[in-house]
Design an enzyme around this catalytic site. Sequence first.
Site, PDB file in Angstrom:
ATOM      1  N   ARG A  49       0.814  -1.219   0.000  1.00  0.00           N
ATOM      2  CA  ARG A  49       0.000   0.000   0.000  1.00  0.00           C
ATOM      3  C   ARG A  49       0.851   1.275   0.000  1.00  0.00           C
ATOM      4  NH1 ARG A  49      -5.097  -1.507   4.021  1.00  0.00           N
ATOM      5  NH2 ARG A  49      -5.679  -3.446   2.949  1.00  0.00           N
ATOM      6  N   ASP A 150     -16.242   7.787   9.651  1.00  0.00           N
ATOM      7  CA  ASP A 150     -15.096   6.956   9.310  1.00  0.00           C
ATOM      8  C   ASP A 150     -13.865   7.856   9.307  1.00  0.00           C
ATOM      9  OD1 ASP A 150     -15.037   3.909   7.903  1.00  0.00           O
ATOM     10  OD2 ASP A 150     -13.222   5.093   7.675  1.00  0.00           O
TER      11      ASP A 150
END
Length: 285
Positions: A49, A150
């Site tokens: 990532r 979130d």
Amino acid sequence: MSLITSNSARLLRHQLILSDGELARFGKLIYRRAGIVVNAHKREMIFNRLSRRVHELALNNFSEYAQILESHPEHPEWQTFINALTTNLTSFFREAHHFPVLAQHAHQRRNGYRVWCTAASTGEEPCSIAMTLNETLGASLSGPRIWASDIDTDVLARAEAGVYRLSDLDTLSLMQKRHYFLRGSGENSEMVKVKRELLASINYLQLNLLDANWASVPESVDAIFCRNVMIYFDAPTQERLLQRFARMLKPGGLLFVGHSEHFNYPNIPLRLRGQSVYEVLESRA
């Protein structure tokens, strides 16, 4: 991206090495900012990532990327870093046994029922909550009754757009598909969009559960969904969050957690009511 550029990116990632020291630095950074615990078992995930970001910024190694984050606590790269290292696995009516419990609880309380979904991801969970409340209480006539937060701004943007693949609705009934979604046409015939009326009952917002102030969510709620989140936190962080959740819940309020999450903190007024559902025991302090 051209084939040459794509090959160059793969070559660069192949040449990069994530050392133990760099892994430890990233572990400290994500723990300090988001409470997420990473270890050597997450090395491949972190490498995959973050190597893409190292390439995009034309950096030479992971240490240079860590230095950007360490240079300033408000550096704009922090949000990209957090977005890269958060996991967003979700689906409509995931862990389906929770929703009849929610429906029964809402039916018993009815007026002013409010829910906080602490890990909205791409929106499937808050939409599932919204459908359950609509079918139990009727459509909301006074604005949002679900606060869906979130830490990841990328997934929140997708949640607010409310666009999904038709195949994502496989767990929904035909009535739910017709009542809450619009199907695309032509080249978009395999896509659907959540109807405006359902989205209006959800207030999406960016929030870090480690923030000292949760002013953007209500002071008290009837239910909290925090499912498959605290598995990424260590025990002290879990205990702090559970204490805060217990204070937010109205007497008799419910906390829904993930199927693999089990908590036994004697000083927290929560008791296990059913399968991964906790009930607050006493009035909020």
